[in-house]
Design a protein around this motif. Sequence first.
Motif, PDB file in Angstrom:
ATOM      1  N   ASN A 140       0.810  -1.214   0.000  1.00 16.54           N
ATOM      2  CA  ASN A 140       0.000   0.000   0.000  1.00 16.54           C
ATOM      3  C   ASN A 140       0.847   1.271   0.000  1.00 16.54           C
ATOM      4  O   ASN A 140       0.354   2.348   0.305  1.00 16.54           O
ATOM      5  N   GLY A 141       2.147   1.127  -0.311  1.00 13.26           N
ATOM      6  CA  GLY A 141       3.023   2.287  -0.390  1.00 13.26           C
ATOM      7  C   GLY A 141       4.106   2.274   0.680  1.00 13.26           C
ATOM      8  O   GLY A 141       4.204   1.345   1.490  1.00 13.26           O
ATOM      9  N   ILE A 142       4.938   3.327   0.641  1.00 14.31           N
ATOM     10  CA  ILE A 142       6.021   3.456   1.610  1.00 14.31           C
ATOM     11  C   ILE A 142       5.447   3.912   2.953  1.00 14.31           C
ATOM     12  O   ILE A 142       4.692   4.875   3.011  1.00 14.31           O
ATOM     13  N   VAL A 143       5.825   3.221   4.017  1.00 16.00           N
ATOM     14  CA  VAL A 143       5.305   3.521   5.351  1.00 16.00           C
ATOM     15  C   VAL A 143       6.461   3.854   6.282  1.00 16.00           C
ATOM     16  O   VAL A 143       7.479   3.148   6.307  1.00 16.00           O
ATOM     17  N   TYR A 144       6.317   4.940   7.035  1.00 12.96           N
ATOM     18  CA  TYR A 144       7.288   5.310   8.064  1.00 12.96           C
ATOM     19  C   TYR A 144       6.982   4.477   9.299  1.00 12.96           C
ATOM     20  O   TYR A 144       5.868   4.485   9.819  1.00 12.96           O
ATOM     21  N   LEU A 145       7.964   3.714   9.779  1.00 12.33           N
ATOM     22  CA  LEU A 145       7.709   2.766  10.856  1.00 12.33           C
ATOM     23  C   LEU A 145       7.131   3.421  12.107  1.00 12.33           C
ATOM     24  O   LEU A 145       6.283   2.839  12.788  1.00 12.33           O
ATOM     25  N   LYS A 146       7.577   4.627  12.418  1.00 10.14           N
ATOM     26  CA  LYS A 146       7.077   5.288  13.630  1.00 10.14           C
ATOM     27  C   LYS A 146       5.583   5.573  13.547  1.00 10.14           C
ATOM     28  O   LYS A 146       4.908   5.705  14.565  1.00 10.14           O
ATOM     29  N   ASP A 147       5.057   5.671  12.307  1.00 12.12           N
ATOM     30  CA  ASP A 147       3.629   5.924  12.154  1.00 12.12           C
ATOM     31  C   ASP A 147       2.793   4.710  12.543  1.00 12.12           C
ATOM     32  O   ASP A 147       1.565   4.818  12.681  1.00 12.12           O
ATOM     33  N   LEU A 148       3.417   3.557  12.675  1.00 13.89           N
ATOM     34  CA  LEU A 148       2.692   2.350  13.056  1.00 13.89           C
ATOM     35  C   LEU A 148       2.497   2.255  14.565  1.00 13.89           C
ATOM     36  O   LEU A 148       1.752   1.400  15.042  1.00 13.89           O
ATOM     37  N   PHE A 149       3.181   3.117  15.306  1.00 11.79           N
ATOM     38  CA  PHE A 149       3.090   3.099  16.760  1.00 11.79           C
ATOM     39  C   PHE A 149       2.093   4.159  17.224  1.00 11.79           C
ATOM     40  O   PHE A 149       2.067   5.277  16.696  1.00 11.79           O
ATOM     41  N   SER A 150       1.292   3.792  18.200  1.00  9.36           N
ATOM     42  CA  SER A 150       0.336   4.744  18.760  1.00  9.36           C
ATOM     43  C   SER A 150      -0.119   4.246  20.121  1.00  9.36           C
ATOM     44  O   SER A 150      -0.041   3.055  20.427  1.00  9.36           O
ATOM     45  N   ASP A 151      -0.602   5.189  20.929  1.00  9.67           N
ATOM     46  CA  ASP A 151      -1.167   4.832  22.235  1.00  9.67           C
ATOM     47  C   ASP A 151      -2.572   4.279  22.035  1.00  9.67           C
ATOM     48  O   ASP A 151      -3.102   4.247  20.921  1.00  9.67           O
ATOM     49  N   SER A 152      -3.184   3.892  23.118  1.00  8.71           N
ATOM     50  CA  SER A 152      -4.523   3.320  23.029  1.00  8.71           C
ATOM     51  C   SER A 152      -5.495   4.074  23.931  1.00  8.71           C
ATOM     52  O   SER A 152      -5.115   4.655  24.939  1.00  8.71           O
ATOM     53  N   LEU A 153      -6.752   4.048  23.517  1.00 12.97           N
ATOM     54  CA  LEU A 153      -7.853   4.559  24.319  1.00 12.97           C
ATOM     55  C   LEU A 153      -8.960   3.508  24.322  1.00 12.97           C
ATOM     56  O   LEU A 153      -9.045   2.684  23.402  1.00 12.97           O
ATOM     57  N   THR A 154      -9.788   3.536  25.317  1.00 14.56           N
ATOM     58  CA  THR A 154     -10.882   2.570  25.413  1.00 14.56           C
ATOM     59  C   THR A 154     -12.173   3.214  24.938  1.00 14.56           C
ATOM     60  O   THR A 154     -12.547   4.300  25.407  1.00 14.56           O
ATOM     61  N   ASN A 155     -12.857   2.562  23.993  1.00 16.96           N
ATOM     62  CA  ASN A 155     -14.120   3.103  23.499  1.00 16.96           C
ATOM     63  C   ASN A 155     -15.270   2.690  24.413  1.00 16.96           C
ATOM     64  O   ASN A 155     -15.073   2.035  25.434  1.00 16.96           O
ATOM     65  N   ASP A 156     -16.486   3.049  24.021  1.00 20.45           N
ATOM     66  CA  ASP A 156     -17.653   2.771  24.858  1.00 20.45           C
ATOM     67  C   ASP A 156     -17.935   1.285  25.002  1.00 20.45           C
ATOM     68  O   ASP A 156     -18.631   0.863  25.939  1.00 20.45           O
ATOM     69  N   ASP A 157     -17.413   0.470  24.061  1.00 21.04           N
ATOM     70  CA  ASP A 157     -17.620  -0.973  24.132  1.00 21.04           C
ATOM     71  C   ASP A 157     -16.556  -1.665  24.976  1.00 21.04           C
ATOM     72  O   ASP A 157     -16.527  -2.893  25.068  1.00 21.04           O
ATOM     73  N   GLY A 158     -15.649  -0.874  25.544  1.00 19.65           N
ATOM     74  CA  GLY A 158     -14.597  -1.452  26.368  1.00 19.65           C
ATOM     75  C   GLY A 158     -13.425  -1.979  25.573  1.00 19.65           C
ATOM     76  O   GLY A 158     -12.520  -2.613  26.130  1.00 19.65           O
ATOM     77  N   GLU A 159     -13.390  -1.726  24.264  1.00 17.90           N
ATOM     78  CA  GLU A 159     -12.292  -2.189  23.417  1.00 17.90           C
ATOM     79  C   GLU A 159     -11.209  -1.120  23.338  1.00 17.90           C
ATOM     80  O   GLU A 159     -11.498   0.069  23.314  1.00 17.90           O
ATOM     81  N   GLU A 160      -9.965  -1.572  23.262  1.00 20.09           N
ATOM     82  CA  GLU A 160      -8.853  -0.640  23.091  1.00 20.09           C
ATOM     83  C   GLU A 160      -8.709  -0.292  21.621  1.00 20.09           C
ATOM     84  O   GLU A 160      -8.665  -1.180  20.762  1.00 20.09           O
ATOM     85  N   VAL A 161      -8.659   0.991  21.331  1.00 23.10           N
ATOM     86  CA  VAL A 161      -8.503   1.447  19.948  1.00 23.10           C
ATOM     87  C   VAL A 161      -7.276   2.346  19.865  1.00 23.10           C
ATOM     88  O   VAL A 161      -6.894   3.004  20.828  1.00 23.10           O
ATOM     89  N   SER A 162      -6.684   2.370  18.710  1.00 18.36           N
ATOM     90  CA  SER A 162      -5.484   3.173  18.493  1.00 18.36           C
ATOM     91  C   SER A 162      -5.841   4.649  18.397  1.00 18.36           C
ATOM     92  O   SER A 162      -6.882   5.024  17.836  1.00 18.36           O
ATOM     93  N   THR A 163      -4.989   5.480  18.931  1.00 20.49           N
ATOM     94  CA  THR A 163      -5.201   6.929  18.804  1.00 20.49           C
ATOM     95  C   THR A 163      -5.120   7.352  17.341  1.00 20.49           C
ATOM     96  O   THR A 163      -5.716   8.354  16.943  1.00 20.49           O
ATOM     97  N   LYS A 164      -4.397   6.581  16.550  1.00 23.74           N
ATOM     98  CA  LYS A 164      -4.306   6.878  15.118  1.00 23.74           C
ATOM     99  C   LYS A 164      -5.666   6.673  14.449  1.00 23.74           C
ATOM    100  O   LYS A 164      -6.041   7.401  13.544  1.00 23.74           O
ATOM    101  N   GLU A 165      -6.404   5.662  14.917  1.00 16.38           N
ATOM    102  CA  GLU A 165      -7.758   5.426  14.394  1.00 16.38           C
ATOM    103  C   GLU A 165      -8.661   6.606  14.718  1.00 16.38           C
ATOM    104  O   GLU A 165      -9.455   7.054  13.887  1.00 16.38           O
ATOM    105  N   ILE A 166      -8.538   7.147  15.947  1.00 20.26           N
ATOM    106  CA  ILE A 166      -9.356   8.289  16.352  1.00 20.26           C
ATOM    107  C   ILE A 166      -9.003   9.515  15.503  1.00 20.26           C
ATOM    108  O   ILE A 166      -9.878  10.268  15.078  1.00 20.26           O
ATOM    109  N   LYS A 167      -7.707   9.701  15.244  1.00 17.24           N
ATOM    110  CA  LYS A 167      -7.283  10.835  14.421  1.00 17.24           C
ATOM    111  C   LYS A 167      -7.835  10.709  13.000  1.00 17.24           C
ATOM    112  O   LYS A 167      -8.205  11.708  12.379  1.00 17.24           O
ATOM    113  N   THR A 168      -7.894   9.485  12.495  1.00 15.63           N
ATOM    114  CA  THR A 168      -8.443   9.264  11.156  1.00 15.63           C
ATOM    115  C   THR A 168      -9.914   9.648  11.111  1.00 15.63           C
ATOM    116  O   THR A 168     -10.376  10.308  10.172  1.00 15.63           O
TER     117      THR A 168
END
Length: 487
Positions: free
Chosen positions: A405-433
Amino acid sequence: MLKQHLQLKLGQKLAPQQIQLMKLIQLHTLEFEEELERELEENPALEIAKEDSKEDEYSSLEDAYKDEGTESIETDFDVNEYIYDDEPSYKTASSNYSPDDEEFDNESLLTEGQSLYDYLTEQIHLVNISEEDLKIAEYLIGNLDTDGYLRREIKSIVDDLAFSQGIYTTKEKVEDILENYVQKLDPSGVGARGLQECLLLQIEKKVSSDKAVSLAANILRHQFEALTNKHYNKIIQKYDIEEEDLKDALDEISKLSPKVGGNFDTQTITINQEIIPDFVIQVKDGIVIPMLNSKNAPTLRVSEEYKDILTTYSHDKNSSEHKQAALFIKQKLDAAKWYIDAINQRQNTLLQTITAIVKFQKDYFITGDEKSLKPMILKDVADITGFDISTISRVVKSKYADTPNGIVYLKDLFSDSLTNDDGEEVSTKEIKTHLQEVINKENKRKPLTDDALVVILKEQGYNIARRTIAKYREQLNIPVARLRKEL
């Protein structure tokens, strides 16, 4: 009176080999190649083995010291310590590299074009101007930055002209030369002392009879603060105009360049280097296969010339010249051995790290959807590989991977986590998207405030605070609602 006593002390100290390994690990592919070339130049005991060579580079050294009719030579070190017969320990060839190696060309494109300084100097020499004024104009041109702005105070330039050029002039004279000569040069806007002046210099060279151009010039000259703050209603009321008239004026302003010197090269040669991926990620039948770029896995061996020198030394124990040569070779062989070991360890460390990352982010590499990214921090990869967190940090620093899917910067694959209303951990990158998508779809006439964004994301299951929204928005380089407003 001298006294003797024993003292026990514990300490931790990195060996030179460890320091060398840490330095190699954090280098990306281009830097590693430069480092390898430097080492090959400095250490003649190292050389790159030919790919078609089938000989045993290390065990073949043993034959150089076999001499049944000669007794062993007494030396300060054992020559046999540098006869390597265990090829797998030091040879750095590996099958874990991309078969498409030639796809990644390492050539740096050296380009040198005309600088803004040269372009303006050529023009000023064609102007009818006195010799002293020409020197002042040239000095002003020399003080422009790469964007074409004059950032220095006129008073400071007057002082510099007196001290360095021997030209005694006044602030008014320098301003006159700036405004009537330098700012008249091409490109329009050059020599400006700020953004407002830069845009005005450009708009004033357009046809003033045009209604939109005339209005744009008036707004830039008298309502610049309202324009930058996007107080469009205030501008409409000030000039008693329709919204369409303002749109036309803003369209003319948008055609102006805030950095008129941006299309010119700097006064030094610039090197344009394309990104060379350090890793290659392939996906076949749902299986993700990580590999090293083969440029990270050179095959090194001891130089044949050094074998011959050691052979000569082993047959002559009385020559002081040969003994001195052997001592020199000992140092180079030590360095070569350590270096080959370090490269081999670097190669293994990189491969284990990328394998752990791929295992963690398998869904992302298959789909290419950033929403598939799982929360991942350095400690997660460290736990899988068994390496220290600092080692993982060095590995991912400035490293890229070539994925389907293209060139990826490895550091962009790292992110912290937050818990959504369903109790699942989601990536902060997902929230930013999600945040980016919401802002992209907003009504630009009435942009969403941070409070409104909090409500929308909460409806999507992301319960985060307003200050967190503001932080993510700044990380995405998205301005506040007021500055996102459009007509």
